[in-house]
Write an enzyme that holds these catalytic residues in place. Structure first.
Site, PDB file in Angstrom:
ATOM      1  N   VAL A  60      -0.262  -7.665  -1.135  1.00  0.00           N
ATOM      2  CA  VAL A  60      -1.117  -6.485  -1.091  1.00  0.00           C
ATOM      3  C   VAL A  60      -0.538  -5.287  -1.844  1.00  0.00           C
ATOM      4  O   VAL A  60      -1.254  -4.332  -2.121  1.00  0.00           O
ATOM      5  CB  VAL A  60      -1.389  -6.108   0.386  1.00  0.00           C
ATOM      6  CG1 VAL A  60      -0.184  -5.426   1.016  1.00  0.00           C
ATOM      7  CG2 VAL A  60      -2.628  -5.253   0.525  1.00  0.00           C
ATOM      8  N   TYR A  61       0.747  -5.320  -2.211  1.00  0.00           N
ATOM      9  CA  TYR A  61       1.342  -4.178  -2.896  1.00  0.00           C
ATOM     10  C   TYR A  61       0.690  -3.968  -4.264  1.00  0.00           C
ATOM     11  O   TYR A  61       0.741  -4.839  -5.138  1.00  0.00           O
ATOM     12  CB  TYR A  61       2.846  -4.365  -3.082  1.00  0.00           C
ATOM     13  CG  TYR A  61       3.666  -4.344  -1.805  1.00  0.00           C
ATOM     14  CD1 TYR A  61       3.148  -3.868  -0.608  1.00  0.00           C
ATOM     15  CD2 TYR A  61       4.980  -4.797  -1.808  1.00  0.00           C
ATOM     16  CE1 TYR A  61       3.902  -3.856   0.550  1.00  0.00           C
ATOM     17  CE2 TYR A  61       5.749  -4.772  -0.652  1.00  0.00           C
ATOM     18  CZ  TYR A  61       5.199  -4.311   0.524  1.00  0.00           C
ATOM     19  OH  TYR A  61       5.953  -4.301   1.669  1.00  0.00           O
ATOM     20  N   SER A  62       0.081  -2.798  -4.423  1.00  0.00           N
ATOM     21  CA  SER A  62      -0.565  -2.426  -5.684  1.00  0.00           C
ATOM     22  C   SER A  62      -1.497  -3.521  -6.179  1.00  0.00           C
ATOM     23  O   SER A  62      -1.518  -3.858  -7.371  1.00  0.00           O
ATOM     24  CB  SER A  62       0.495  -2.087  -6.752  1.00  0.00           C
ATOM     25  OG  SER A  62       1.257  -0.975  -6.352  1.00  0.00           O
ATOM     26  N   GLY A  64      -1.533  -6.679  -5.942  1.00  0.00           N
ATOM     27  CA  GLY A  64      -0.931  -7.854  -6.563  1.00  0.00           C
ATOM     28  C   GLY A  64      -0.066  -7.570  -7.767  1.00  0.00           C
ATOM     29  O   GLY A  64       0.672  -8.456  -8.231  1.00  0.00           O
ATOM     30  N   LYS A  88       4.640 -11.628   1.158  1.00  0.00           N
ATOM     31  CA  LYS A  88       3.954 -11.566   2.451  1.00  0.00           C
ATOM     32  C   LYS A  88       2.466 -11.814   2.296  1.00  0.00           C
ATOM     33  O   LYS A  88       1.907 -11.663   1.209  1.00  0.00           O
ATOM     34  CB  LYS A  88       4.166 -10.196   3.107  1.00  0.00           C
ATOM     35  CG  LYS A  88       5.594  -9.709   3.139  1.00  0.00           C
ATOM     36  CD  LYS A  88       5.684  -8.362   3.832  1.00  0.00           C
ATOM     37  CE  LYS A  88       6.944  -7.619   3.471  1.00  0.00           C
ATOM     38  NZ  LYS A  88       6.952  -7.117   2.090  1.00  0.00           N
TER      39      LYS A  88
END
Length: 326
Positions: A60-62, A64, A88
């Protein structure tokens, strides 16, 4: 650099883990304070040069792009067998049904998406980013077990949740002969010590590695209370973490400043040294957007706080509302 086993596994990890949430395209996702690929790569390379072999990101960070940036850099700068890569699953990756959570459908889809973005055949540690109250834990644990048996992950881990939830997941896996979690990525620092009540003793008893996120409280422990940064000004989640205990938290920050001044070292080194000495913490996850961030983190490994210093750092703390679990 120092190395240790991750919990009771045979996996060797550096005593510091590079957290890669800061590396991502700022116009993608919800983290507008992140830095793009060209600015991110020097920090990944610096971490490797300092002996860090452990890297943590999330799907989910940025949106993908963190996985993409980290994957490209690691493929260029490191040998795959010499590094430990963690990511994650849980966060919402797209709108509509089955866009997030921990169902079998989501887990099986998202591990493949993460591997494609990373450009890797497997991740070393696949973690559930949070607890999913809408999916039976049996479904989640069996799916994670199948991910491991398919060779797409070497180990599985969990992140912030209640101790009873973590134990329920472990018991479910053990009862069915499925893969158990080997690590807990929870929220631990001098401004938030609620994990010392149940989760840390549980992990120590069960031999689970602890890799806390935000060991410097999103930078609050490294500067005067009134100072801010672009991240602190735009990080909506971070702003909720310290809203109710401001006066006590301010005194903790002041205690860190005093101990750091007496030792003639940056505050970050003192705050991180406290985390490193807390049992059973394995490898704090540190972020880096300036060269000195990693230098301070490595220097903290050499600082051994005295009992008197630890008492001074901990004395102002007051109980906090449970945070970070959702």
């Amino acid at each position: 650099m120092e190395y240790t086993k991750l919990g009771k596994t045979g996996l060797d990890v550096s005593r510091l883990c590079l957290g890669c949430m800061s590396y991502g395209e700022p116009d993608r996702g919800t983290h507008e304070w992140t830095i793009g690929e060209q600015d991110s790569r020097p920090f990944i390379r610096q971490a490797l040069e300092l002996g860090i072999n452990f890297f943590d990101t999330a799907n989910v960070y940025s949106d993908g792009t963190s996985e993409e940036i980290v994957g490209r850099a690691l493929r260029e700068y490191a040998k795959r067998d010499e590094i430990v890569v963690a990511t994650k699953v849980h966060g919402k990756m797209r709108t509509g049904p089955n866009g997030g959570g921990l169902s079998r459908k989501v887990i099986m889809a998202e591990i493949d998406h993460s591997l494609k973005r990373l450009g890797m055949d497997y991740v070393d540690l696949y973690q559930i980013h949070r607890w999913d109250p809408l999916t039976p834990i049996e479904e989640t644990m069996e799916a994670l077990h199948d991910v491991v048996k398919a060779g797409k992950a070497r180990y599985i881990g969990a992140s912030s949740m209640y101790a009873w939830q973590f134990l329920k997941a472990q018991h479910t896996a053990e009862r069915h002969g499925w893969t158990k979690f080997v690590s807990m990525q929870n929220y631990v620092n001098l401004l938030y010590r609620e994990e010392e009540r149940e989760m840390l003793p549980l992990c120590e008893t069960e031999g689970v590695g602890v890799i806390p996120w935000s060991p410097l409280a999103r930078g609050k422990l490294t500067r005067d209370w009134e100072e801010s940064s672009k991240r602190s000004e735009t990080d909506k989640f971070g702003q909720t973490l310290y809203a109710q205990t401001e006066e006590a938290d301010r005194r903790v920050v002041e205690a860190v400043a005093k101990v750091a001044k007496e030792r003639s070292v940056p505050r970050a080194q003192i705050a991180l040294a406290w985390v490193l000495q807390k049992r059973p913490i394995t490898s704090p996850i540190v972020g880096a957007t300036k060269a000195h961030h990693l230098e301070d983190a490595v220097a903290a490994l050499s600082i051994k706080l005295t009992d008197a210093e630890i008492e001074r750092l901990e004395a102002p703390y007051v109980p906090h509302v449970v945070m970070g679990h959702q």
